[in-house]
Design a protein around this motif. Structure first.
Motif, PDB file in Angstrom:
ATOM      1  N   SER A  95     -23.717 -19.565 -13.716  1.00 10.82           N
ATOM      2  CA  SER A  95     -23.707 -18.183 -13.270  1.00 10.82           C
ATOM      3  C   SER A  95     -23.201 -18.041 -11.839  1.00 10.82           C
ATOM      4  CB  SER A  95     -25.109 -17.579 -13.383  1.00 10.82           C
ATOM      5  OG  SER A  95     -26.000 -18.253 -12.511  1.00 10.82           O
ATOM      6  N   GLU A  96     -23.309 -19.085 -11.046  1.00 11.89           N
ATOM      7  CA  GLU A  96     -22.865 -19.009  -9.654  1.00 11.89           C
ATOM      8  C   GLU A  96     -21.379 -19.329  -9.554  1.00 11.89           C
ATOM      9  OE1 GLU A  96     -25.333 -21.246  -7.020  1.00 11.89           O
ATOM     10  OE2 GLU A  96     -27.014 -19.868  -7.223  1.00 11.89           O
ATOM     11  N   LYS A  97     -20.583 -18.482 -10.157  1.00 14.06           N
ATOM     12  CA  LYS A  97     -19.127 -18.645 -10.133  1.00 14.06           C
ATOM     13  C   LYS A  97     -18.556 -17.863  -8.961  1.00 14.06           C
ATOM     14  CE  LYS A  97     -15.014 -17.140 -12.727  1.00 14.06           C
ATOM     15  NZ  LYS A  97     -14.169 -18.338 -12.597  1.00 14.06           N
ATOM     16  N   THR A  98     -17.661 -18.486  -8.217  1.00 15.92           N
ATOM     17  CA  THR A  98     -16.949 -17.782  -7.160  1.00 15.92           C
ATOM     18  C   THR A  98     -15.789 -17.017  -7.791  1.00 15.92           C
ATOM     19  OG1 THR A  98     -17.534 -19.438  -5.488  1.00 15.92           O
ATOM     20  CG2 THR A  98     -15.649 -18.016  -5.020  1.00 15.92           C
ATOM     21  N   ILE A  99     -15.805 -15.709  -7.639  1.00 11.89           N
ATOM     22  CA  ILE A  99     -14.821 -14.841  -8.288  1.00 11.89           C
ATOM     23  C   ILE A  99     -13.599 -14.683  -7.386  1.00 11.89           C
ATOM     24  CG2 ILE A  99     -14.442 -12.593  -9.352  1.00 11.89           C
ATOM     25  CD1 ILE A  99     -16.655 -14.279 -10.673  1.00 11.89           C
ATOM     26  N   ASP A 100     -12.425 -15.006  -7.920  1.00 10.11           N
ATOM     27  CA  ASP A 100     -11.173 -14.826  -7.177  1.00 10.11           C
ATOM     28  C   ASP A 100     -10.739 -13.365  -7.259  1.00 10.11           C
ATOM     29  OD1 ASP A 100     -10.893 -17.524  -6.429  1.00 10.11           O
ATOM     30  OD2 ASP A 100     -10.048 -18.026  -8.385  1.00 10.11           O
ATOM     31  N   ILE A 101     -10.432 -12.784  -6.098  1.00 11.95           N
ATOM     32  CA  ILE A 101     -10.126 -11.353  -6.027  1.00 11.95           C
ATOM     33  C   ILE A 101      -8.855 -11.127  -5.215  1.00 11.95           C
ATOM     34  CG2 ILE A 101     -10.948  -9.102  -5.188  1.00 11.95           C
ATOM     35  CD1 ILE A 101     -13.783 -10.069  -5.619  1.00 11.95           C
ATOM     36  N   ILE A 102      -8.078 -10.143  -5.632  1.00 10.91           N
ATOM     37  CA  ILE A 102      -6.953  -9.622  -4.851  1.00 10.91           C
ATOM     38  C   ILE A 102      -7.271  -8.169  -4.516  1.00 10.91           C
ATOM     39  CG2 ILE A 102      -4.510  -8.956  -4.911  1.00 10.91           C
ATOM     40  CD1 ILE A 102      -4.007 -11.350  -6.747  1.00 10.91           C
ATOM     41  N   ILE A 103      -7.055  -7.773  -3.262  1.00 13.14           N
ATOM     42  CA  ILE A 103      -7.309  -6.393  -2.842  1.00 13.14           C
ATOM     43  C   ILE A 103      -5.984  -5.748  -2.442  1.00 13.14           C
ATOM     44  CG2 ILE A 103      -8.578  -4.876  -1.275  1.00 13.14           C
ATOM     45  CD1 ILE A 103     -10.599  -7.082  -0.879  1.00 13.14           C
ATOM     46  N   LEU A 104      -5.680  -4.610  -3.051  1.00 17.84           N
ATOM     47  CA  LEU A 104      -4.444  -3.894  -2.764  1.00 17.84           C
ATOM     48  C   LEU A 104      -4.756  -2.535  -2.135  1.00 17.84           C
ATOM     49  CD1 LEU A 104      -2.468  -4.617  -6.070  1.00 17.84           C
ATOM     50  CD2 LEU A 104      -2.447  -5.921  -3.933  1.00 17.84           C
ATOM     51  N   ASN A 105      -3.962  -2.168  -1.164  1.00 17.23           N
ATOM     52  CA  ASN A 105      -4.113  -0.897  -0.459  1.00 17.23           C
ATOM     53  C   ASN A 105      -3.361   0.184  -1.232  1.00 17.23           C
ATOM     54  OD1 ASN A 105      -4.054   1.270   1.327  1.00 17.23           O
ATOM     55  ND2 ASN A 105      -3.749  -0.010   3.136  1.00 17.23           N
ATOM     56  N   GLY A 106      -4.102   1.124  -1.799  1.00 12.96           N
ATOM     57  CA  GLY A 106      -3.480   2.179  -2.594  1.00 12.96           C
ATOM     58  C   GLY A 106      -3.431   3.525  -1.912  1.00 12.96           C
ATOM     59  N   VAL A 107      -3.724   3.553  -0.591  1.00  6.88           N
ATOM     60  CA  VAL A 107      -3.704   4.827   0.136  1.00  6.88           C
ATOM     61  C   VAL A 107      -2.869   4.784   1.404  1.00  6.88           C
ATOM     62  CG1 VAL A 107      -5.875   5.739  -0.738  1.00  6.88           C
ATOM     63  CG2 VAL A 107      -5.900   4.197   1.210  1.00  6.88           C
ATOM     64  N   GLY A 108      -2.599   3.596   1.918  1.00  9.86           N
ATOM     65  CA  GLY A 108      -1.772   3.490   3.116  1.00  9.86           C
ATOM     66  C   GLY A 108      -2.533   3.374   4.414  1.00  9.86           C
ATOM     67  N   THR A 109      -3.845   3.580   4.385  1.00 15.06           N
ATOM     68  CA  THR A 109      -4.639   3.436   5.608  1.00 15.06           C
ATOM     69  C   THR A 109      -4.608   1.980   6.054  1.00 15.06           C
ATOM     70  OG1 THR A 109      -6.108   5.211   4.883  1.00 15.06           O
ATOM     71  CG2 THR A 109      -6.893   3.794   6.669  1.00 15.06           C
ATOM     72  N   PRO A 110      -4.163   1.714   7.271  1.00 17.89           N
ATOM     73  CA  PRO A 110      -3.980   0.316   7.686  1.00 17.89           C
ATOM     74  C   PRO A 110      -5.289  -0.438   7.820  1.00 17.89           C
ATOM     75  CG  PRO A 110      -3.704   1.794   9.554  1.00 17.89           C
ATOM     76  CD  PRO A 110      -3.804   2.660   8.340  1.00 17.89           C
ATOM     77  N   GLY A 111      -5.264  -1.679   7.390  1.00 18.67           N
ATOM     78  CA  GLY A 111      -6.379  -2.579   7.631  1.00 18.67           C
ATOM     79  C   GLY A 111      -7.543  -2.491   6.672  1.00 18.67           C
ATOM     80  N   ALA A 119      -7.823  -3.055   3.442  1.00 22.41           N
ATOM     81  CA  ALA A 119      -7.944  -4.171   2.494  1.00 22.41           C
ATOM     82  C   ALA A 119      -8.549  -5.390   3.184  1.00 22.41           C
ATOM     83  CB  ALA A 119      -6.576  -4.510   1.906  1.00 22.41           C
ATOM     84  N   LYS A 120      -8.098  -5.666   4.394  1.00 22.12           N
ATOM     85  CA  LYS A 120      -8.619  -6.832   5.113  1.00 22.12           C
ATOM     86  C   LYS A 120     -10.078  -6.625   5.504  1.00 22.12           C
ATOM     87  CE  LYS A 120      -7.471 -10.152   8.717  1.00 22.12           C
ATOM     88  NZ  LYS A 120      -6.471 -10.559   9.736  1.00 22.12           N
ATOM     89  N   LYS A 136     -23.523 -20.644  -1.956  1.00 21.84           N
ATOM     90  CA  LYS A 136     -22.166 -20.636  -2.499  1.00 21.84           C
ATOM     91  C   LYS A 136     -21.586 -19.227  -2.425  1.00 21.84           C
ATOM     92  CE  LYS A 136     -19.550 -21.895  -6.656  1.00 21.84           C
ATOM     93  NZ  LYS A 136     -19.634 -22.435  -8.027  1.00 21.84           N
ATOM     94  N   ASN A 137     -20.290 -19.131  -2.115  1.00 18.50           N
ATOM     95  CA  ASN A 137     -19.641 -17.830  -2.008  1.00 18.50           C
ATOM     96  C   ASN A 137     -19.557 -17.133  -3.361  1.00 18.50           C
ATOM     97  OD1 ASN A 137     -18.349 -19.461   0.421  1.00 18.50           O
ATOM     98  ND2 ASN A 137     -18.160 -17.298   0.873  1.00 18.50           N
ATOM     99  N   LYS A 138     -19.863 -15.835  -3.359  1.00 14.81           N
ATOM    100  CA  LYS A 138     -19.734 -15.049  -4.588  1.00 14.81           C
ATOM    101  C   LYS A 138     -18.278 -14.682  -4.859  1.00 14.81           C
ATOM    102  CE  LYS A 138     -24.277 -12.801  -4.663  1.00 14.81           C
ATOM    103  NZ  LYS A 138     -24.979 -11.489  -4.729  1.00 14.81           N
ATOM    104  N   PHE A 139     -17.546 -14.353  -3.795  1.00  8.44           N
ATOM    105  CA  PHE A 139     -16.171 -13.886  -3.943  1.00  8.44           C
ATOM    106  C   PHE A 139     -15.256 -14.673  -3.008  1.00  8.44           C
ATOM    107  CE2 PHE A 139     -19.089 -10.167  -4.139  1.00  8.44           C
ATOM    108  CZ  PHE A 139     -19.051  -9.968  -5.511  1.00  8.44           C
ATOM    109  N   PHE A 140     -13.978 -14.736  -3.387  1.00 10.17           N
ATOM    110  CA  PHE A 140     -12.993 -15.374  -2.514  1.00 10.17           C
ATOM    111  C   PHE A 140     -11.725 -14.546  -2.505  1.00 10.17           C
ATOM    112  CE2 PHE A 140      -9.319 -18.280  -1.999  1.00 10.17           C
ATOM    113  CZ  PHE A 140      -9.505 -18.556  -0.648  1.00 10.17           C
ATOM    114  N   ILE A 141     -11.373 -14.061  -1.308  1.00 11.05           N
ATOM    115  CA  ILE A 141     -10.121 -13.337  -1.097  1.00 11.05           C
ATOM    116  C   ILE A 141      -9.390 -14.016   0.049  1.00 11.05           C
ATOM    117  CG2 ILE A 141      -9.018 -11.126  -0.626  1.00 11.05           C
ATOM    118  CD1 ILE A 141     -12.674 -11.018  -1.374  1.00 11.05           C
ATOM    119  N   PRO A 142      -8.279 -14.701  -0.208  1.00 13.02           N
ATOM    120  CA  PRO A 142      -7.540 -15.324   0.897  1.00 13.02           C
ATOM    121  C   PRO A 142      -6.947 -14.259   1.809  1.00 13.02           C
ATOM    122  CG  PRO A 142      -6.321 -15.533  -1.174  1.00 13.02           C
ATOM    123  CD  PRO A 142      -7.658 -14.962  -1.520  1.00 13.02           C
ATOM    124  N   THR A 143      -7.131 -14.412   3.114  1.00 16.02           N
ATOM    125  CA  THR A 143      -6.660 -13.409   4.071  1.00 16.02           C
ATOM    126  C   THR A 143      -5.633 -13.958   5.053  1.00 16.02           C
ATOM    127  OG1 THR A 143      -8.523 -13.920   5.545  1.00 16.02           O
ATOM    128  CG2 THR A 143      -8.842 -12.145   3.955  1.00 16.02           C
TER     129      THR A 143
END
Length: 294
Positions: A72-88, A90-91, A106-113
């Motif tokens: 159950s302790e899986k680290t979920i790989d995520i991509i975040i996309l900006n759909g409004v144009g407001t800078p920053g 997503a990060k 252990k990390n729940k999520f992983f988003i490379p930045t």
């Protein structure tokens, strides 16, 4: 039973105790050894006394996680996309999500930045009214559960399960206009004389980029009264600008500090002064790839 065990427990209590022991699966038992000392009792011979002080140390030993916990302790790989144009945005969200951990650490999520990675980016357009949480590994219960947890963290979002599609991550989040970053701290407005006229130029090539930024700046600075007036949005002389430029043509009161607030709002850019005012405005903003790559 009393003939084999010397105990002050009643026969009924002993039966309950052994009934409990009999239900413990042998493969889940863990054996520990306590130190003991020997002594001789008159009429009893030599007996061994365990060091009960060592029991507390045994109970402090790290528990080995069960197979169910590990799964159950899986680290979920995520991509975040900006759909409004407001800078920053997503990060900012990536930083929040990357800080979420299970009880085990252990990390729940992983988003490379890091620059050059594909964890953050812009959506196909900046007109998303609502945030989308798109699940691609829907066959795994842990990923679906993570999508629901993400919705709770973000505060908004429509969960969209794509059973027959694949992507480079377990979940893709597209941030829409309904998403409001909780970490935003608005700067105190700068007092300026009159209305600041400006043109906004697209120096990067993303469709409708200049008009999108116009809406962002007007929505931010013109909330209480009209502070800026965008006289025109158009393409720059080329789409090769790697750095956003905020060009000032006037020495009006507060204009430099106001340019700094625009720079802060955009999250990118350098401030310059120029006398080459071909549009007869107070300021020109040329949007570069440093703005869209946030």
């Amino acid at each position: 039973m009393k003939n084999f065990i010397n105990s002050d427990l009643s026969l009924e209590d002993l039966l309950k105790l052994f009934s409990t022991f009999s239900k413990i699966e042998a493969n889940k038992n863990t054996i520990y050894t306590l130190e003991a000392s020997s002594t001789e009792l008159e009429g009893e011979g030599i007996i061994y006394l365990p060091d009960v002080g060592g029991l507390s140390a045994l109970f402090k030993k790290d528990q080995i996680p069960s197979e169910e916990t590990v799964v159950s302790e899986k680290t979920i790989d995520i991509i975040i996309l900006n759909g409004v144009g407001t800078p920053g945005i997503a990060k900012e969200l990536a930083i929040v999500l990357n800080s979420q951990v299970y009880e085990s650490g252990k990390n729940k999520f992983f988003i490379p930045t890091e620059p050059g990675t594909d964890g953050l980016g812009n959506a196909d357009n900046f007109n998303y009214a609502s945030t989308q949480i798109i699940v691609y590994s829907s066959s795994e219960a842990s990923v679906v559960n993570a999508a629901n947890e993400l919705k709770d963290i973000i505060g908004v979002g429509n969960i969209d399960i794509r059973e027959d599609e694949a992507a480079g991550s377990d979940i893709i989040i597209i941030l829409g206009a309904d998403y409001s970053p909780g970490s935003d701290v608005e700067a105190e407005p700068v007092e300026i004389s009159g209305i600041v006229e400006m043109v906004i130029l697209n120096g990067e090539g993303t469709a409708r980029l200049a008009s999108t930024v116009q809406g962002i700046l007007e929505g931010h600075f013109n909330t209480d009264s009209k502070v800026i007036e965008v006289t025109e949005t158009r393409d720059a002389d080329n789409w090769g600008y790697t750095q956003t430029e905020i060009i000032i043509y006037t020495d009006g009161e507060g204009i430099n500090a106001f340019a700094e607030q625009i720079q802060e709002r955009l999250g990118a850019g350098i401030i310059k002064k120029s006398d080459n005012n071909i549009d007869d405005v107070d300021m020109t903003i040329i949007l570069g790839s440093d703005y869209t790559s946030q």
